[in-house]
Design an enzyme around this catalytic site. Structure first.
Site, PDB file in Angstrom:
ATOM      1  N   GLU A 312     -51.717  18.899  -2.900  1.00 38.73           N
ATOM      2  CA  GLU A 312     -50.587  18.658  -2.002  1.00 38.73           C
ATOM      3  C   GLU A 312     -50.875  19.126  -0.573  1.00 38.73           C
ATOM      4  O   GLU A 312     -50.066  19.791   0.063  1.00 38.73           O
ATOM      5  CB  GLU A 312     -49.324  19.350  -2.536  1.00 38.73           C
ATOM      6  CG  GLU A 312     -48.904  18.831  -3.902  1.00 38.73           C
ATOM      7  CD  GLU A 312     -47.588  19.409  -4.407  1.00 38.73           C
ATOM      8  OE1 GLU A 312     -47.305  20.576  -4.105  1.00 38.73           O
ATOM      9  OE2 GLU A 312     -46.866  18.693  -5.109  1.00 38.73           O
ATOM     10  N   ASP A 386     -45.104  18.126 -13.806  1.00 39.77           N
ATOM     11  CA  ASP A 386     -44.545  19.112 -12.890  1.00 39.77           C
ATOM     12  C   ASP A 386     -43.202  19.661 -13.367  1.00 39.77           C
ATOM     13  O   ASP A 386     -42.169  19.305 -12.819  1.00 39.77           O
ATOM     14  CB  ASP A 386     -44.382  18.461 -11.500  1.00 39.77           C
ATOM     15  CG  ASP A 386     -44.109  19.486 -10.415  1.00 39.77           C
ATOM     16  OD1 ASP A 386     -44.197  20.687 -10.709  1.00 39.77           O
ATOM     17  OD2 ASP A 386     -43.814  19.076  -9.278  1.00 39.77           O
ATOM     18  N   GLU A 414     -36.091  24.029 -10.835  1.00 43.62           N
ATOM     19  CA  GLU A 414     -36.213  22.983  -9.811  1.00 43.62           C
ATOM     20  C   GLU A 414     -35.753  21.613 -10.305  1.00 43.62           C
ATOM     21  O   GLU A 414     -35.087  20.886  -9.578  1.00 43.62           O
ATOM     22  CB  GLU A 414     -37.671  22.922  -9.351  1.00 43.62           C
ATOM     23  CG  GLU A 414     -37.982  21.789  -8.396  1.00 43.62           C
ATOM     24  CD  GLU A 414     -39.466  21.740  -8.012  1.00 43.62           C
ATOM     25  OE1 GLU A 414     -40.224  22.644  -8.409  1.00 43.62           O
ATOM     26  OE2 GLU A 414     -39.849  20.794  -7.308  1.00 43.62           O
TER      27      GLU A 414
HETATM   28  C1  BDP Z   1     -43.703  21.414  -7.281  1.00 44.21           C
HETATM   29  C2  BDP Z   1     -42.788  21.832  -6.204  1.00 44.21           C
HETATM   30  C3  BDP Z   1     -43.485  22.257  -4.939  1.00 44.21           C
HETATM   31  C4  BDP Z   1     -44.581  23.239  -5.273  1.00 44.21           C
HETATM   32  C5  BDP Z   1     -45.513  22.620  -6.284  1.00 44.21           C
HETATM   33  C6  BDP Z   1     -46.567  23.597  -6.793  1.00 44.21           C
HETATM   34  O1  BDP Z   1     -41.916  20.762  -5.926  1.00 44.21           O
HETATM   35  O2  BDP Z   1     -42.526  22.810  -4.080  1.00 44.21           O
HETATM   36  O3  BDP Z   1     -45.289  23.622  -4.146  1.00 44.21           O
HETATM   37  O4  BDP Z   1     -44.808  22.238  -7.413  1.00 44.21           O
HETATM   38  O5  BDP Z   1     -46.407  24.059  -7.919  1.00 44.21           O
HETATM   39  O6  BDP Z   1     -42.986  21.527  -8.463  1.00 44.21           O
HETATM   40  O7  BDP Z   1     -47.534  23.880  -6.108  1.00 44.21           O
END
Ligand code: BDP
Length: 727
Positions: A312, A386, A414
């Site tokens: 990301e 996720d 989340e």
């Molecule tokens: C996702 C989240 C994000 C996190 C990412 C992570 O939306 O905010 O940075 O995972 O785990 O669930 O790195």
């Protein structure tokens, strides 16, 4: 009161009085450490006989913590001025300390010693003359502290004295909370206010709340905290912040909690003035070694680094055409002289959209098995996508036999209703821990992969993405406290059942009334499946609102396909679901043969994961004999119905719960019911635009048109999105 005790009580008054004061208003601040008078009269009398006088056989920092906690706990539970002191003379009924202390060594028969290990403890009830003496002993003081909390927990659930006996050792070595806290005080995916860490005031002002945080964690066996977000800021590694971190570490240390930090891979450039962060560059390696040495000067028992790299948009070794192993090993070498570890996250997916995002971690990490240093743990989320309401277990578990592996859960919800929805996560955690990977035949559970017993790893760990913030009740809702609690208890012992954990938590936190305990436990135990049903039944995933992940948006198409709900559900005129079998992305091939075969076959895949692995026709028959469409609609309806039942059941417990906490949960359940209907109606209206089928009998007609649901916008606050215009 003995003279010796007076200074202690003074300290207690200073450090605990505000806590007590807040508590009387039942704000939830005290969590599960409320220590109210034991309501059962027989039990109370029994406890008063045994525990009116207690002796702690140590005056070290941890010994003082034990004494403070016992004073608070016994005085509260017994509703007397129980005497707790160091080396109390006479005949105390409770003696706490390490096995090597002379008093305990003299009392404890060899057969009653704690199990091996630096955190284990024994609670033994012994008869001396006519008197019962309870001994709580650890091989170390930390073990004695864990034993103390176990004793107080047993008392809070009103166990008879003989049943307080225990002999325990944790199954997993590193049991951590991962905070996604930013240096500006915001919390990524935090729904409970701002960060607990008051960076602007530290180190000068050390909030008493840090101590209560440490108490809460130690009481459930958590022994480490990663203080900062995985989307890391290199500044936390500068001296300015290291002095603040040291102040926190000093508060946590007597409670056995180590501090860890996230390391931004590009830190050598950002704060080190180097031109590169290439892990094979000698200047970069030297920089990290010096940085590690520096950190350990501030925090001698620093735990190590957690790293999110090449995921990301985060920097990482692949920016220099190096591997994850090159990156992790460089950091591991830097902390190794100090016995630190590196937790390297497997949550990676490239910036180019792959065939199937869920395949990427396995594809990137399995070729590296055996290439990581002994002090590197690969930290893997419970599922390959996720933190969805339900995912299959991550195929990396068991697939790295030569590598230490950590499991990462998300305690902050989340994707599960955030602060308001009542969703008890222990059933989700347990489903994953108990999942059988079959990598070494039947019984190769995820729990045995991560506790090291399956593949012989020495370094073991488990992490939960924390749900705490500076809200008075810590977690944004009273019931979210149960998820913090359940994570800690399962991290300590993954054999515990969600039902047993719920009962402990309810009795310690809400009420000891048997009927109310049963009712509330039932609410908690059905809640996760309810959320799966009203959000993403039958193996659907990631169809929630974009970015904030709140509420339904199955229609959304984002800049990246693999962030988009339409990519994940793949609804079309024929059917719905992601074909991950050989005719599709073949992600199922990443599982060991018996698992792969069961999931790949329509005849054997469980309904709960059907659409995760298969694209299924709308009219295809399910096990129930109903069509997929009918089954899907009925699952959505069942989700709503369960929330309605949860609301009714909560009302029936009203007399047993203090008014403020009752009212909060009641109003949140109202929100949850409304939003469960929103989910059901929005999803079914949208999917009906593909299936063109009517809703089956028993499913309520949607309140509004698809266009209406598509036009709803949750307002701005990304931390607590609210959709007040939801019908
Ligand atoms: C996702 C989240 C994000 C996190 C990412 C992570 O939306 O905010 O940075 O995972 O785990 O669930 O790195």
């Amino acid at each position: 009161m003995t003279g010796q005790l007076r200074p202690l009580l003074l300290t207690l008054a200073l450090s605990v009085a505000p806590l007590g004061a807040v508590a009387r208003a039942d704000t939830g601040y005290e969590l599960w450490l409320r220590y109210r008078r034991v309501p059962n009269a027989t039990r109370l009398a029994e406890y008063r006989r045994v525990f009116a006088q207690a002796s702690v056989e140590s005056n070290s920092a941890t010994g003082r913590v034990i004494r403070d906690e016992l004073t608070l706990g016994l005085r509260g539970l017994l509703d007397t001025t129980a005497v707790v002191g160091v080396g109390v003379g006479g005949n105390p009924g409770l003696i706490v300390g390490v096995v090597s202390s002379s008093r305990i060594a003299a009392l404890l028969p060899a057969s009653r010693r704690p199990p091996a290990g630096s955190e284990s403890f024994v609670i033994a009830t012994l008869k001396r003359a006519d008197k019962t003496v309870v001994v709580v002993a650890g091989n170390t003081e930390l073990g004695a502290l864990y034993g103390t909390f176990a004793l107080l927990r047993g008392m809070q659930i009103q166990q008879p004295v003989p049943k307080l006996e225990a002999a325990e050792a944790p199954r997993i070595r590193r049991r951590l909370l991962d905070h996604w806290d930013n240096l500006d005080g915001s919390v990524e995916r935090g729904y409970a206010g701002s960060s607990l860490w008051d960076w602007t005031r530290l180190p000068g002002t050390v909030s008493p709340r840090y101590r209560d945080y440490a108490r809460a964690n130690a009481s459930i066996g958590i022994n480490g905290a990663v203080l900062t977000n995985v989307n890391a800021n290199a500044r936390v590694l500068t001296p300015e912040y290291l002095t603040k971190i040291a102040a926190l570490a000093n508060v946590f240390r007597p409670y056995g909690i180590r501090v860890y930090l996230t390391a931004r891979f590009s830190a050598p450039i950002e704060i080190g003035g180097l031109r590169t962060a290439d892990p094979l560059d000698s200047a970069v390696r030297a920089w990290w070694r010096a940085k590690a040495d520096e950190i350990y000067r501030y925090v001698p028992d620093f735990g190590g680094f957690l790293v999110k790299a090449n995921s990301e948009g985060q920097p990482g070794p692949q920016d220099y055409h190096r591997t994850h192993a090159d990156g992790a090993n460089m950091l591991a070498d830097a902390v190794a002289p100090h016995h630190g570890v590196v937790m390297w996250r497997a949550f990676v997916y490239s910036n180019d959209v792959p065939v199937d995002r869920v395949k990427q971690a396995y594809d990137e990490f399995t070729p590296l098995d055996g290439a990581f240093r002994a002090n590197v743990l690969i930290q893997t989320k419970n599922g390959p996508l996720d933190f969805q309401p339900r995912e299959p277990f991550h195929p990396l578990f068991g697939a790295l036999p030569k590598t230490a592996q950590m499991l990462e859960f998300q305690i902050t919800k989340e994707y599960l209703g955030e602060d308001t929805h009542l969703v008890y996560l222990a059933p989700l955690f347990k489903e994953v821990l108990d999942a059988d990977t079959y990598v070494r035949g039947p019984g190769s559970t995820v729990a045995r992969v991560i506790d090291g017993t399956l593949q012989g790893q020495r370094e073991t760990g488990i992490a939960g993405v924390a749900n705490v913030g500076n809200d008075t009740n810590w977690t944004g809702s009273q019931f979210n406290q149960a998820n913090w609690y359940a994570f800690g208890r399962l991290a300590w012992n993954h054999q515990l059942s969600p039902a047993a954990i719920a009962e402990e938590w309810i009795r310690a936190t809400l009420t000891n009334d048997d009927a109310a305990v049963r009712t509330i436990a039932h609410i908690m135990l059905v809640s996760r499946e309810a959320a799966v049903n009203y959000m993403t039944p039958l193996g659907l995933a990631h169809i929630m609102g974009s970015n904030h992940h709140y509420g339904p948006a199955p229609w959304a198409r984002l800049a990246r396909a693999d962030w988009s709900p339409v990519y994940f559900h793949r609804a079309d005129s024929i059917g719905i679901g992601f074909d991950r079998t050989a005719t599709g992305s073949d992600a199922v091939a990443q599982y060991a043969a018996p698992v792969r075969d069961r999931l790949a076959d329509r005849a054997t895949v469980p309904d709960s994961l059907l659409l995760w692995f298969h694209h299924v026709g709308w009219r295809e028959p399910m096990r129930s004999g109903r069509t997929l469409w009918d089954e899907l609609a009925l699952h959505y309806q069942a989700g709503v119905d369960t929330v309605r039942a949860m609301r009714r059941e909560w009302l029936s417990a009203r007399a047993m719960i203090d008014a403020p906490r009752f009212a909060e949960a009641d109003s949140f359940l109202g929100i949850q019911e409304r939003e469960a209907r929103w989910w059901r109606d929005a999803a079914l209206q949208y999917f009906a635009s593909f299936s063109h089928l009517p809703l089956p009998a028993g499913v309520e007609a949607p309140a509004h048109s698809l266009e209406y649901y598509m036009s709803l916008r949750c307002p701005a606050d990304p931390r607590k999105p609210r959709c007040p215009n939801v019908p």
